[in-house]
Design a protein around this motif. Structure first.
Motif, PDB file in Angstrom:
ATOM      1  N   MET A 324       0.300  -1.112  -0.472  1.00 53.14           N
ATOM      2  CA  MET A 324       0.223   0.014  -0.257  1.00 53.14           C
ATOM      3  C   MET A 324       1.044   1.266   0.006  1.00 53.14           C
ATOM      4  O   MET A 324       0.214   2.210  -0.619  1.00 53.14           O
ATOM      5  CB  MET A 324      -1.028   0.150   0.684  1.00 53.14           C
ATOM      6  N   VAL A 325       2.125   1.330   0.360  1.00 50.99           N
ATOM      7  CA  VAL A 325       2.761   2.312   0.971  1.00 50.99           C
ATOM      8  C   VAL A 325       3.775   2.003  -0.859  1.00 50.99           C
ATOM      9  O   VAL A 325       3.372   3.354  -1.237  1.00 50.99           O
ATOM     10  CB  VAL A 325       4.322   2.528   2.241  1.00 50.99           C
ATOM     11  N   LEU A 326       4.157   1.700  -0.734  1.00 51.00           N
ATOM     12  CA  LEU A 326       5.434   1.239  -2.049  1.00 51.00           C
ATOM     13  C   LEU A 326       4.484   1.447  -3.398  1.00 51.00           C
ATOM     14  O   LEU A 326       5.354   1.560  -3.790  1.00 51.00           O
ATOM     15  CB  LEU A 326       6.725  -0.299  -2.211  1.00 51.00           C
ATOM     16  N   LYS A 327       3.613   1.191  -3.229  1.00 49.72           N
ATOM     17  CA  LYS A 327       3.198   1.398  -4.142  1.00 49.72           C
ATOM     18  C   LYS A 327       1.574   2.188  -4.589  1.00 49.72           C
ATOM     19  O   LYS A 327       0.448   2.371  -5.128  1.00 49.72           O
ATOM     20  CB  LYS A 327       1.743  -0.349  -5.026  1.00 49.72           C
ATOM     21  N   ASN A 328       1.692   3.316  -3.595  1.00 53.05           N
ATOM     22  CA  ASN A 328       0.436   3.848  -3.285  1.00 53.05           C
ATOM     23  C   ASN A 328      -0.500   3.935  -3.639  1.00 53.05           C
ATOM     24  O   ASN A 328      -1.680   4.363  -4.743  1.00 53.05           O
ATOM     25  CB  ASN A 328       1.092   4.917  -5.043  1.00 53.05           C
ATOM     26  N   GLN A 329      -0.870   2.726  -3.471  1.00 53.35           N
ATOM     27  CA  GLN A 329      -2.362   2.123  -3.150  1.00 53.35           C
ATOM     28  C   GLN A 329      -3.680   2.115  -2.336  1.00 53.35           C
ATOM     29  O   GLN A 329      -3.024   3.186  -1.279  1.00 53.35           O
ATOM     30  CB  GLN A 329      -2.529   0.277  -3.149  1.00 53.35           C
ATOM     31  N   LEU A 330      -4.646   2.383  -2.792  1.00 52.69           N
ATOM     32  CA  LEU A 330      -5.594   3.188  -2.067  1.00 52.69           C
ATOM     33  C   LEU A 330      -6.715   1.738  -1.458  1.00 52.69           C
ATOM     34  O   LEU A 330      -7.132   1.199  -3.159  1.00 52.69           O
ATOM     35  CB  LEU A 330      -6.326   4.072  -2.752  1.00 52.69           C
ATOM     36  N   ILE A 331      -7.844   1.668  -1.029  1.00 59.66           N
ATOM     37  CA  ILE A 331      -8.480   0.870  -0.709  1.00 59.66           C
ATOM     38  C   ILE A 331      -9.693   1.478  -0.041  1.00 59.66           C
ATOM     39  O   ILE A 331      -9.285   2.274   1.110  1.00 59.66           O
ATOM     40  CB  ILE A 331      -7.876  -0.745   0.409  1.00 59.66           C
ATOM     41  N   PHE A 332     -10.368   1.532  -0.890  1.00 62.03           N
ATOM     42  CA  PHE A 332     -11.702   2.279   0.068  1.00 62.03           C
ATOM     43  C   PHE A 332     -13.363   1.444  -0.068  1.00 62.03           C
ATOM     44  O   PHE A 332     -13.230   0.434  -0.537  1.00 62.03           O
ATOM     45  CB  PHE A 332     -12.498   3.467  -0.614  1.00 62.03           C
ATOM     46  N   GLY A 333     -13.596   1.363   1.001  1.00 61.30           N
ATOM     47  CA  GLY A 333     -15.501   0.915   1.099  1.00 61.30           C
ATOM     48  C   GLY A 333     -16.140   1.674   0.900  1.00 61.30           C
ATOM     49  O   GLY A 333     -16.787   2.614   0.622  1.00 61.30           O
ATOM     50  N   THR A 334     -17.975   1.617  -0.026  1.00 64.31           N
ATOM     51  CA  THR A 334     -18.533   2.342  -0.603  1.00 64.31           C
ATOM     52  C   THR A 334     -20.237   1.460  -0.126  1.00 64.31           C
ATOM     53  O   THR A 334     -20.370   0.262  -0.056  1.00 64.31           O
ATOM     54  CB  THR A 334     -18.580   2.704  -1.654  1.00 64.31           C
ATOM     55  N   VAL A 335     -21.117   2.070   0.068  1.00 68.60           N
ATOM     56  CA  VAL A 335     -22.415   1.546   0.532  1.00 68.60           C
ATOM     57  C   VAL A 335     -23.284   2.798   0.144  1.00 68.60           C
ATOM     58  O   VAL A 335     -23.110   4.471   0.666  1.00 68.60           O
ATOM     59  CB  VAL A 335     -22.606   1.128   2.445  1.00 68.60           C
ATOM     60  N   ASN A 336     -24.308   2.271  -0.084  1.00 69.00           N
ATOM     61  CA  ASN A 336     -25.201   3.797  -0.336  1.00 69.00           C
ATOM     62  C   ASN A 336     -25.318   4.471  -1.858  1.00 69.00           C
ATOM     63  O   ASN A 336     -24.047   4.114  -2.287  1.00 69.00           O
ATOM     64  CB  ASN A 336     -26.205   4.152   1.005  1.00 69.00           C
ATOM     65  N   ALA A 337     -25.948   5.281  -1.532  1.00 66.73           N
ATOM     66  CA  ALA A 337     -25.482   6.215  -2.706  1.00 66.73           C
ATOM     67  C   ALA A 337     -26.436   7.038  -2.635  1.00 66.73           C
ATOM     68  O   ALA A 337     -27.468   6.945  -2.118  1.00 66.73           O
ATOM     69  CB  ALA A 337     -26.522   5.326  -4.105  1.00 66.73           C
ATOM     70  N   PRO A 338     -25.739   8.202  -3.240  1.00 61.46           N
ATOM     71  CA  PRO A 338     -26.356   9.853  -3.382  1.00 61.46           C
ATOM     72  C   PRO A 338     -28.176  10.147  -4.146  1.00 61.46           C
ATOM     73  O   PRO A 338     -27.787   9.511  -4.991  1.00 61.46           O
ATOM     74  CB  PRO A 338     -24.979  10.554  -2.770  1.00 61.46           C
ATOM     75  N   PRO A 339     -28.207  11.460  -4.486  1.00 65.79           N
ATOM     76  CA  PRO A 339     -29.932  11.498  -5.857  1.00 65.79           C
ATOM     77  C   PRO A 339     -28.614  11.213  -7.135  1.00 65.79           C
ATOM     78  O   PRO A 339     -29.506  10.515  -7.922  1.00 65.79           O
ATOM     79  CB  PRO A 339     -30.292  12.501  -5.133  1.00 65.79           C
ATOM     80  N   GLU A 340     -27.716  12.039  -7.452  1.00 65.47           N
ATOM     81  CA  GLU A 340     -27.216  12.160  -8.547  1.00 65.47           C
ATOM     82  C   GLU A 340     -26.825  10.163  -8.188  1.00 65.47           C
ATOM     83  O   GLU A 340     -26.910  10.409  -9.762  1.00 65.47           O
ATOM     84  CB  GLU A 340     -25.473  12.382  -8.534  1.00 65.47           C
ATOM     85  N   ALA A 341     -26.401   9.696  -8.165  1.00 65.69           N
ATOM     86  CA  ALA A 341     -25.901   8.085  -8.189  1.00 65.69           C
ATOM     87  C   ALA A 341     -27.296   7.839  -8.732  1.00 65.69           C
ATOM     88  O   ALA A 341     -27.371   6.919  -9.781  1.00 65.69           O
ATOM     89  CB  ALA A 341     -25.463   7.549  -7.385  1.00 65.69           C
ATOM     90  N   PHE A 342     -28.283   8.211  -8.376  1.00 61.33           N
ATOM     91  CA  PHE A 342     -30.087   7.391  -8.589  1.00 61.33           C
ATOM     92  C   PHE A 342     -29.534   8.409 -10.323  1.00 61.33           C
ATOM     93  O   PHE A 342     -30.309   7.049 -11.664  1.00 61.33           O
ATOM     94  CB  PHE A 342     -31.240   7.576  -8.538  1.00 61.33           C
ATOM     95  N   GLU A 343     -29.915   9.404 -10.616  1.00 65.59           N
ATOM     96  CA  GLU A 343     -29.557   9.914 -11.505  1.00 65.59           C
ATOM     97  C   GLU A 343     -29.035   9.049 -12.652  1.00 65.59           C
ATOM     98  O   GLU A 343     -29.251   8.944 -14.604  1.00 65.59           O
ATOM     99  CB  GLU A 343     -29.696  11.127 -11.542  1.00 65.59           C
ATOM    100  N   THR A 344     -27.846   9.072 -11.966  1.00 65.07           N
ATOM    101  CA  THR A 344     -26.888   7.959 -13.510  1.00 65.07           C
ATOM    102  C   THR A 344     -27.156   6.985 -13.731  1.00 65.07           C
ATOM    103  O   THR A 344     -26.707   6.586 -14.738  1.00 65.07           O
ATOM    104  CB  THR A 344     -24.875   8.642 -13.140  1.00 65.07           C
ATOM    105  N   ALA A 345     -27.561   6.472 -12.225  1.00 64.48           N
ATOM    106  CA  ALA A 345     -27.397   5.033 -13.047  1.00 64.48           C
ATOM    107  C   ALA A 345     -28.636   4.579 -14.466  1.00 64.48           C
ATOM    108  O   ALA A 345     -28.922   3.909 -14.478  1.00 64.48           O
ATOM    109  CB  ALA A 345     -28.239   4.544 -11.532  1.00 64.48           C
ATOM    110  N   ILE A 346     -29.985   5.770 -13.890  1.00 63.69           N
ATOM    111  CA  ILE A 346     -30.743   5.664 -14.489  1.00 63.69           C
ATOM    112  C   ILE A 346     -30.634   6.054 -16.427  1.00 63.69           C
ATOM    113  O   ILE A 346     -30.969   4.989 -17.389  1.00 63.69           O
ATOM    114  CB  ILE A 346     -31.885   6.080 -14.467  1.00 63.69           C
ATOM    115  N   ALA A 347     -29.102   7.250 -16.820  1.00 61.90           N
ATOM    116  CA  ALA A 347     -28.987   6.939 -17.588  1.00 61.90           C
ATOM    117  C   ALA A 347     -28.405   6.289 -18.613  1.00 61.90           C
ATOM    118  O   ALA A 347     -28.228   5.884 -19.655  1.00 61.90           O
ATOM    119  CB  ALA A 347     -28.333   8.855 -17.223  1.00 61.90           C
ATOM    120  N   ASP A 348     -27.054   5.270 -17.592  1.00 58.64           N
ATOM    121  CA  ASP A 348     -26.225   4.130 -17.821  1.00 58.64           C
ATOM    122  C   ASP A 348     -27.472   2.827 -17.868  1.00 58.64           C
ATOM    123  O   ASP A 348     -27.089   3.013 -18.896  1.00 58.64           O
ATOM    124  CB  ASP A 348     -25.926   4.450 -16.485  1.00 58.64           C
TER     125      ASP A 348
END
Ligand SMILES: [Zn+2]
Ligand SMILES: [Zn+2]
Length: 392
Positions: A324-348
């Motif tokens: 993670m250090v030597l390769k500049n890696q990033l790990i993140f978790g994500t849950v649920n979604a904001p209103p914009e994500a519903f708009e983009t999901a419908i469009a996608d």
């Protein structure tokens, strides 16, 4: 006991007065019982309320956990929780202050509602997907009745319109919002790379475009489609054996399918090359951490699954920390979604259908009437995404 179908003249406790009774699928955690019940039909109470007739409700792993009483909390004062959070419905009535929704409009509703605490910055700006306190509610999951019922009343701010032509697939919006929120964050964090990666907002550049999706369930397949749409070269690594429907869908969207059954993570890396992005949708920490071990330089690993509690597994923490250090890696978790994500999901979703019409239709395995929902929730049906067609 006979329950009269007519309205009761005494106004009940709670927000909604009873019009009559309607069918709903309810989990009773205290009794470890799940069944179709008669539930009070809600009516419009506030000027910003919209009443909808439910059409489709998708069933996912969370619903199955609720049906097995591993998860899910009824509203305060109720012994049951009406389940269902992946919805598509049709507007039948709107309060006088509602703008932009007409009778007959197709709508998808968001799931999470804000906590009441003034100090929660996230909820106060409408981003309850980032709620700090944990006191949010979720329709069909946590202290708020869900959508597996005939009618629902909800504030217009939680509704998103879907085009009429998406009647058959718009129920996939909510599970796609997970990928939409993840992609937004991915592009935000990769903007750290100064040579324009993403090349332009929402469009990936060569050199940081090798994406691996873990899992070929609905969340994984929808995530693979979203990544492909944004220009990633996608590989799906799945425990489903080769030759199945999942593999057909993966191939149809121009992605590569690697079966975990016959290919180790090292085999996967040999085929992919440097892994720039991992979208985890498998819920199994053993596979996930095996892949983290092989994440590429400047790579990002995104967790979306919520694993059940199993025996602890050995993980080489020194190796992961070092990389993670030597390769500049990033790990993140994500849950649920904001209103914009519903708009983009419908469009996608509309875009998915244009590009891969057959693959998108194949995501929905079967529709069941509400009276057939219980075996489905108990996990007795196979396939990719099963849907309760409440409006059938
Ligand atoms: Zn779900
Ligand atoms: Zn909050």
């Amino acid at each position: 006991m006979h329950i009269p179908k007519k309205a009761n003249s005494d106004p009940p406790a709670g927000r909604f007065a009873i019009l009559g009774l309607m069918k709903a699928v309810a989990a009773f955690p205290g009794k470890r019982d799940i069944r179709v019940i008669d539930h009070p039909e809600p009516r419009i109470e506030r000027s910003t309320d919209v009443k909808v007739r439910m059409l489709d409700v998708g069933v996912c792993g969370t619903d199955k956990e609720i049906a097995h009483f591993d998860y899910g909390t009824p509203p305060v004062g109720s012994e049951y929780l009406v389940i269902g959070h992946e919805s598509l419905s049709e507007v039948i009535e709107a309060g006088p202050a509602v703008k932009g929704f007409d009778k007959g409009d197709l709508v998808v509703m968001t799931v999470r509602r804000p906590c009441p605490h003034p100090e929660c910055m996230a909820c106060r700006v409408g981003r309850q997907d980032f709620c700090y306190t944990g006191d949010f509610t979720e329709r069909g999951i946590k202290q708020h009745h869900g959508y597996m019922t005939e009618f629902v009343v909800e504030d217009a701010q939680y509704l998103h319109k879907a085009p009429a032509g998406m009647r058959d697939i718009a129920v996939l919006t909510e599970p796609l919002t997970i990928a939409e929120k993840a992609l937004t964050q991915l592009f935000q964090v990769q903007a750290r790379l100064p040579w324009a990666c993403p090349a332009e907002p929402g469009r990936v550049a060569k050199g940081c475009d090798h994406a691996v999706v873990l899992g070929a369930g609905p969340v994984g397949l929808l995530g693979a489609m979203a990544l492909a749409l944004h220009g990633f070269e996608v590989t799906v690594y799945s425990r489903s054996p080769e030759g199945g429907e999942q593999q057909d869908i993966v191939k149809a969207i121009g992605a590569r399918y690697v079966a975990a059954e016959t290919n180790s993570v090292d085999d996967l890396v040999r085929q992919v090359g440097s892994i720039d992005v991992v979208y985890e949708a498998i819920g199994a920490s053993s596979v996930a951490f095996d892949v983290i071990r092989r994440l590429g330089t400047n790579g990002v690993f995104i967790f979306t699954g919520v694993p059940g509690r199993r025996e602890p597994i050995p993980v080489d923490t020194d190796l992961i920390m070092r990389d993670m250090v030597l390769k500049n890696q990033l790990i993140f978790g994500t849950v649920n979604a904001p209103p914009e994500a519903f708009e983009t999901a419908i469009a996608d979703l509309a875009e998915f259908r244009k590009r891969w019409p057959d693959a998108v239709s194949k995501l929905i395995t079967k529709r069941y009437p509400i009276d057939g929902a219980i075996p489905l929730l108990q996990g007795k049906a196979g396939g990719i995404k099963n849907v309760v067609a409440v409006g059938a």
